[in-house]
Scaffold this active site. Structure first.
Site, PDB file in Angstrom:
ATOM      1  N   HIS A 167       0.812  -1.224   0.000  1.00  0.00           N
ATOM      2  CA  HIS A 167       0.000   0.000   0.000  1.00  0.00           C
ATOM      3  C   HIS A 167       0.841   1.267   0.000  1.00  0.00           C
ATOM      4  CE1 HIS A 167      -2.347  -3.242   1.977  1.00  0.00           C
ATOM      5  NE2 HIS A 167      -3.159  -2.890   1.023  1.00  0.00           N
ATOM      6  N   GLU A 216      -2.904   3.221   2.149  1.00  0.00           N
ATOM      7  CA  GLU A 216      -2.467   3.825   0.878  1.00  0.00           C
ATOM      8  C   GLU A 216      -2.701   5.337   0.917  1.00  0.00           C
ATOM      9  OE1 GLU A 216      -4.107   2.156  -2.784  1.00  0.00           O
ATOM     10  OE2 GLU A 216      -3.894   4.137  -3.695  1.00  0.00           O
TER      11      GLU A 216
END
Ligand code: SF4
Length: 536
Positions: A299, A351
């Site tokens: 991520h 993320e």
């Protein structure tokens, strides 16, 4: 509809099951408990008589009619049509992990000559766990006499985790139809059946059996043939495959343990498998000892995390998906050109945290159309937007429209931020949802792209649920459902889909069909640290 027959060898077992069904207001028209008699000979006789009764060739025999002639029983069974059968009773533990009162759901029963598979065991096991029972799934051995102290190890060596005296012959009456066995543990290798604890062990086991009974009715209601539509593409994307390979190679190259900051990908099975191989997952670098090797997850991470690792001289390997890294690069470029960057995404997702960290002073998180009103650019002609890679395309496009309405000069990324894998899986789930009564999405609860698949199916108007595996499937969802769509998030292992299909196959015949909306051939290279494997 014929009632489910639940075979209970002993009177006390039948009575415990009936009491459990009565307490849940389940009528006999739905589930019929029959006492089938003690031991394998009576079980075989009952099975043969039941088949004959069903075929209309003779009146139903009684449980106590004596031992069956095996040749006669075989020829009767050959006449038989598949039907659903459940067995409920107490049993003995062979595995040291089992305790008195635990429930074993058989994945297979065998007496050495007859073996019957029970593929729907994970579905029933999940149901029993949700009812508050301690449940284990595994093979059950049927033997012809009580197991004495010292005999458990030899039986356990066959792979069986529990033992009984009736299940294998009783399940022959299913004749290949759906079959389940529930055995509540009354004795263990440490406390064998003939011991001062026999009575208390039996009482505890019967209490568990009573508690388990209503789940058998739900299992019966879910039985039936089905069509299964498999969304394709499904499961691992190139970024996830690369991230998992990075951890595996790091373990091979550096040896265990290898630390991984955050879950390498958002999937419980993947994480558990890598933990068994020697990976240690941590939330922050402060949990990593000096001198250790650390992998950054798929991520991505913010520059702050990289700087902290460099300050501490940690040896790092970056498993950030190249498509996430592309969004980071866009954030840096827009910020350095003086833009306010609206990042469309979900707060708290790793993320999003990593991307916002690239230029915190120049970025704002936008989670909804309403958030667009809160954007305060210094120059309304310099607004850019970027996206989390795993968003639902239709949800994101309404936010982009709102940004464009408020800031007509707003600019976006050079190419789509929502990645190819997310887009393809959403198209595939939309295609199966349109044809299905129910959609099951394989994926973990913290997997953004898997959650978006559930939402996408629901937007088509089909009920959809996220499941980590077959045990998460509630039997009620399947009642009356003839077409099940199965999709899988980009972080869900392909094997999970196979397990779900196999479990559904344990409820009746399943016909599978792949619904292919795209084919994928994307591959990403490995980081330079791992490209050179050490010489052996
Ligand atoms: S879902 Fe997309 S962005 Fe995420 S790891 Fe897979 S390919 Fe990369």
């Amino acid at each position: 509809m014929k009632p489910l027959t639940v075979c209970a060898p002993l009177r006390v077992e039948a009575s415990a099951l009936r009491r459990g069904l009565r307490a849940a207001s389940i009528p006999e028209a739905q589930v019929r408990v029959v006492r089938t008699g003690y031991g394998p000979a009576r079980a075989a006789a009952w099975a043969a008589d039941a088949v004959l009764a069903d075929s209309g060739l003779a009146e139903s025999g009684s449980a106590d009619s004596g031992a069956a002639d095996s040749g006669l029983a075989q020829s009767r069974l050959a006449l038989s049509a598949p039907r659903e059968i459940a067995v409920g009773g107490v049993g003995g533990a062979l595995s040291a992990d089992l305790r008195v009162g635990d429930v074993v759901v058989a994945s297979r029963v065998s007496d050495g000559s007859v073996t019957v598979e029970c593929p729907s065991a994970p579905l029933l096991a999940g149901e029993l766990r949700r009812a508050g029972l301690r449940v284990t799934t595994g093979p059950v051995a049927t033997v012809d006499r009580l197991v004495r102290q010292g005999e458990h190890a030899a039986l356990a060596a066959t792979g069986a985790i529990a033992v009984d005296m009736e299940s294998a012959p009783l399940l022959t009456a299913a004749a290949g139809g759906p079959a389940v066995v529930v055995r509540a543990i009354s004795d263990t290798p440490g406390h064998p059946i003939v011991s001062p604890r026999t009575v208390s062990g039996g009482i505890t086991a019967l209490r568990s059996l009573r508690q388990a009974a209503p789940a058998l009715a739900r299992w019966a209601a879910a039985v039936g043939p089905r069509q299964v539509l498999l969304a394709s593409p499904r499961s691992f994307c190139a970024g996830v495959e690369r991230a998992i390979e990075i951890v595996e190679l790091a373990l091979e190259q550096y040896g265990a343990p290898v630390y991984v900051r955050k879950q390498i990908v958002h999937n419980a099975t993947v994480v558990a498998d890598l933990e068994r191989a020697g990976a240690i997952f941590v939330d922050e670098l402060s949990e990593v000892p000096d001198g250790a090797n650390v992998v950054f997850s798929a991520h991505g991470v913010s520059p702050d995390v990289r700087e902290e690792a460099a300050r501490r001289n940690l040896a790092t390997v970056d498993a950030t998906c190249p498509l996430v890294a592309k969004v980071h690069a866009e954030a840096r470029r827009f910020a350095s050109d003086g833009y306010l960057v609206a990042l469309i995404g979900h707060a708290g997702h790793e993320e999003v945290e990593g991307t916002l960290g690239e230029a915190p002073a120049s970025m704002a998180l936008v989670e909804s159309v309403a958030d667009v009103a809160g954007l305060r650019p210094a120059d309304s002609g310099k607004v850019a937007y970027l996206m989390q890679t795993t968003l639902a395309a239709d949800e994101a496009s309404s936010i982009v429209d709102a940004i464009a309405d408020r800031f007509p000069a707003a600019t976006g990324p050079g190419s789509d931020d929502i990645c190819y894998a997310t887009t393809n899986r959403q198209r595939a789930v939309r295609a199966i949802a349109a044809e299905s009564d129910l959609v099951l999405v394989a994926g973990s609860a913290n997997s953004s792209n898997s959650l978006r698949l559930v939402e996408t199916a629901e937007r088509v108007g089909t009920k959809a649920y996220l499941v980590d595996g077959p045990e998460d499937i509630q039997l009620d969802w399947l009642a009356g459902v003839s077409t099940v769509g199965i999709a899988a998030g980009a972080s869900a292992p392909p094997a999970i889909v196979g397990q779900i299909v196999a479990a559904l196959g344990g409820l009746g015949e399943v016909q599978t069909k792949d619904v292919v909306v795209a084919t994928e051939s994307v591959q990403f290279g490995l980081p330079k640290e791992l490209r050179q494997r050490p010489a052996n």
